[in-house]
Write a protein that holds these residues in place. Structure first.
Motif, PDB file in Angstrom:
ATOM      1  N   LEU A 104       0.974  -1.208  -0.134  1.00  0.00           N
ATOM      2  CA  LEU A 104      -0.100   0.031  -0.027  1.00  0.00           C
ATOM      3  C   LEU A 104       0.842   1.219   0.127  1.00  0.00           C
ATOM      4  O   LEU A 104       1.980   1.127   0.181  1.00  0.00           O
ATOM      5  N   ASP A 105       0.354   2.123  -0.245  1.00  0.00           N
ATOM      6  CA  ASP A 105       1.070   3.590  -0.270  1.00  0.00           C
ATOM      7  C   ASP A 105       1.069   4.275   1.070  1.00  0.00           C
ATOM      8  O   ASP A 105       0.201   3.952   1.875  1.00  0.00           O
ATOM      9  N   ALA A 106       2.079   4.748   1.269  1.00  0.00           N
ATOM     10  CA  ALA A 106       2.553   5.561   2.742  1.00  0.00           C
ATOM     11  C   ALA A 106       1.373   6.457   3.094  1.00  0.00           C
ATOM     12  O   ALA A 106       1.332   6.849   4.403  1.00  0.00           O
ATOM     13  N   ASP A 107       0.759   7.254   2.078  1.00  0.00           N
ATOM     14  CA  ASP A 107      -0.117   8.500   2.609  1.00  0.00           C
ATOM     15  C   ASP A 107      -1.594   7.926   2.804  1.00  0.00           C
ATOM     16  O   ASP A 107      -2.218   8.796   2.999  1.00  0.00           O
ATOM     17  N   LEU A 108      -1.804   6.663   3.038  1.00  0.00           N
ATOM     18  CA  LEU A 108      -2.870   6.160   3.611  1.00  0.00           C
ATOM     19  C   LEU A 108      -4.234   6.577   2.585  1.00  0.00           C
ATOM     20  O   LEU A 108      -5.379   6.699   3.074  1.00  0.00           O
ATOM     21  N   GLN A 109      -3.846   6.741   1.274  1.00  0.00           N
ATOM     22  CA  GLN A 109      -4.936   6.877   0.364  1.00  0.00           C
ATOM     23  C   GLN A 109      -5.764   5.678   0.163  1.00  0.00           C
ATOM     24  O   GLN A 109      -6.667   5.376  -0.078  1.00  0.00           O
ATOM     25  N   ASP A 110      -4.978   4.380   0.356  1.00  0.00           N
ATOM     26  CA  ASP A 110      -5.834   3.026   0.196  1.00  0.00           C
ATOM     27  C   ASP A 110      -6.364   2.956   1.522  1.00  0.00           C
ATOM     28  O   ASP A 110      -5.861   3.063   2.760  1.00  0.00           O
ATOM     29  N   ASP A 206     -12.767   2.742  -1.369  1.00  0.00           N
ATOM     30  CA  ASP A 206     -12.726   4.259  -1.827  1.00  0.00           C
ATOM     31  C   ASP A 206     -11.406   4.837  -1.611  1.00  0.00           C
ATOM     32  O   ASP A 206     -11.236   4.523  -0.581  1.00  0.00           O
ATOM     33  N   ARG A 207     -11.146   5.421  -2.538  1.00  0.00           N
ATOM     34  CA  ARG A 207      -9.783   5.935  -2.086  1.00  0.00           C
ATOM     35  C   ARG A 207      -9.648   7.353  -1.668  1.00  0.00           C
ATOM     36  O   ARG A 207     -10.244   8.399  -2.235  1.00  0.00           O
ATOM     37  N   ALA A 208      -9.108   7.520  -0.677  1.00  0.00           N
ATOM     38  CA  ALA A 208      -9.197   9.044   0.009  1.00  0.00           C
ATOM     39  C   ALA A 208      -8.111   9.819  -0.056  1.00  0.00           C
ATOM     40  O   ALA A 208      -7.153   9.416  -1.345  1.00  0.00           O
ATOM     41  N   ALA A 209      -8.040  11.068   0.353  1.00  0.00           N
ATOM     42  CA  ALA A 209      -7.133  12.110  -0.238  1.00  0.00           C
ATOM     43  C   ALA A 209      -6.014  11.677   0.703  1.00  0.00           C
ATOM     44  O   ALA A 209      -5.866  11.073   1.799  1.00  0.00           O
ATOM     45  N   ARG A 210      -4.738  12.202   0.460  1.00  0.00           N
ATOM     46  CA  ARG A 210      -3.453  11.876   1.195  1.00  0.00           C
ATOM     47  C   ARG A 210      -3.610  12.719   2.415  1.00  0.00           C
ATOM     48  O   ARG A 210      -4.417  13.862   2.486  1.00  0.00           O
ATOM     49  N   VAL A 211      -3.167  12.101   3.736  1.00  0.00           N
ATOM     50  CA  VAL A 211      -3.628  12.360   5.004  1.00  0.00           C
ATOM     51  C   VAL A 211      -2.668  13.727   5.226  1.00  0.00           C
ATOM     52  O   VAL A 211      -2.889  14.723   5.910  1.00  0.00           O
TER      53      VAL A 211
HETATM   54 MG    MG Z   1      -0.681   8.973  -2.894  1.00  0.00          MG
END
Ligand code: MG
Ligand code: UDP
Length: 318
Positions: A104-110, A206-211
């Motif tokens: 997964l991506d680090a930015d918690l978009q997943d 649902d993909r969130a925005a970057r935290v």
């Molecule tokens: Mg991202």
């Protein structure tokens, strides 16, 4: 015949991190919480390992990873330089030891909520589970539409991709071992992994925005990844070039015939405009064709050198 039921697996999260100091603490906190929940509900057999791959960050990322590795169940892998998202992810996948790996991506978009569902799908028989975005609401208009066009084009080029799936996925040990066999240095993981075979499944999220922080995928890197996807999996552009050449040759043949007839009928052609135009047009087409061929040639050049796919400088386990 049905496969024998799977035993409860061990799990590792694999996260590439490039200058992610702003999101790292939150990421580790949330993954640790999730790990406890998964353990409690009996989906995994021991606390999950968090594998953080520092892709040559120039901020505080590696220090934070090292600190976290002392207290939490975190393993840090520091690449020798910025290799890019795909090689960084591969480095993590090739290093982590657990039975199943979730990237997964680090930015918690997943969406972490999708992970229990992924594990359930794995227990139900899937070896690879793809996280698929149910909407692209959080994207800009440009990213949404360029992505849609890209998936259409890839489909046309004969590349088997799952639309709206990036790199949020679960892989079982068998799939990881199969991936290990692919030695290529031009890495487009979502294509390679779809190519492995195995029973697969998808989970929508649902993909969130970057935290926090900003994207580490500027337009330039996006284009590079997109091109990587095309030229790693399809030779159709080369064929299209040949077809274009053939079509143009055919037309010019007809045109030459026409010109000759006109000449003998006494209407000699006076305009230079048509000549100049066709020179420019043909020149342009030839340059594009050369560019396409060059792109593939470059790829062959890189592959023949057999350089390593990534270089690990150190890990927190050292
Ligand atoms: Mg991202
Ligand atoms: N990333 C990386 N190396 C790079 C660029 C990005 O490891 O050269 C990582 C980044 O830290 C993040 C993931 O790849 O965990 C996806 O990047 P980002 O979220 O910036 O991309 P976006 O979601 O904007 O497409």
């Amino acid at each position: 015949m049905n496969a024998p039921p799977k035993t409860i697996p061990t799990l590792a999260f694999v996260v590439p991190c490039f200058n992610e100091e702003l999101v790292l603490d939150e990421l580790i906190k949330q993954l640790t919480l999730l790990s406890a929940k998964l353990l409690q509900s009996g989906l995994i057999s021991q606390e999950a390992q968090i594998v953080l791959v520092d892709d040559g960050s120039v901020d505080n990322t590696w220090n934070m990873v090292e600190t976290a590795s002392v207290t939490g169940n975190v393993m840090g892998i520091k690449l020798a330089r910025n290799h890019g998202h795909q090689p960084a992810l591969l480095a993590g996948l090739m290093t982590a030891k657990a039975d199943i790996l979730v990237s997964l991506d680090a930015d918690l978009q997943d969406d972490l909520e999708a992970i229990p569902k992924m594990i359930e799908a794995y227990m139900g028989g899937a070896e690879i589970v793809f996280g698929v975005r149910s909407s692209r609401k959080s994207d800009t208009w440009f990213k949404r539409n360029s992505a849609r066009t890209y998936y259409k084009m890839m489909h046309y080029l004969g590349v088997d991709l799952i639309a709206d799936h990036a790199d949020f996925r679960l892989m079982g040990r068998k799939a990881i071992n199969a991936l290990r066999e692919y030695g290529e240095v031009n890495i487009f993981l979502r294509g390679l992994i779809k190519n492995l075979g195995f029973p697969t499944s998808t989970v929508e999220y649902d993909r969130a925005a970057r935290v926090a922080g900003e994207t580490k995928y500027p337009f330039r890197k996006m284009v590079r990844l997109a091109l990587e996807g095309v030229t790693s999996f399809s030779v159709r552009p080369l064929r299209l070039v040949a077809w274009a050449g053939l079509t143009i040759a055919l037309f010019s043949f007809i045109y030459v015939g026409y010109a000759v007839i006109m000449r003998f009928m006494g209407h000699s052609v006076s305009g230079w405009a048509s000549i100049v135009a066709s020179i420019y047009m043909l020149g342009g087409i030839q340059l594009i064709a050369l560019g396409v061929i060059g792109e593939y040639l470059g790829k062959i050049y890189l592959e023949t050198k057999k350089r390593p796919q990534f270089i690990i400088e150190k890990t927190t386990a050292d």
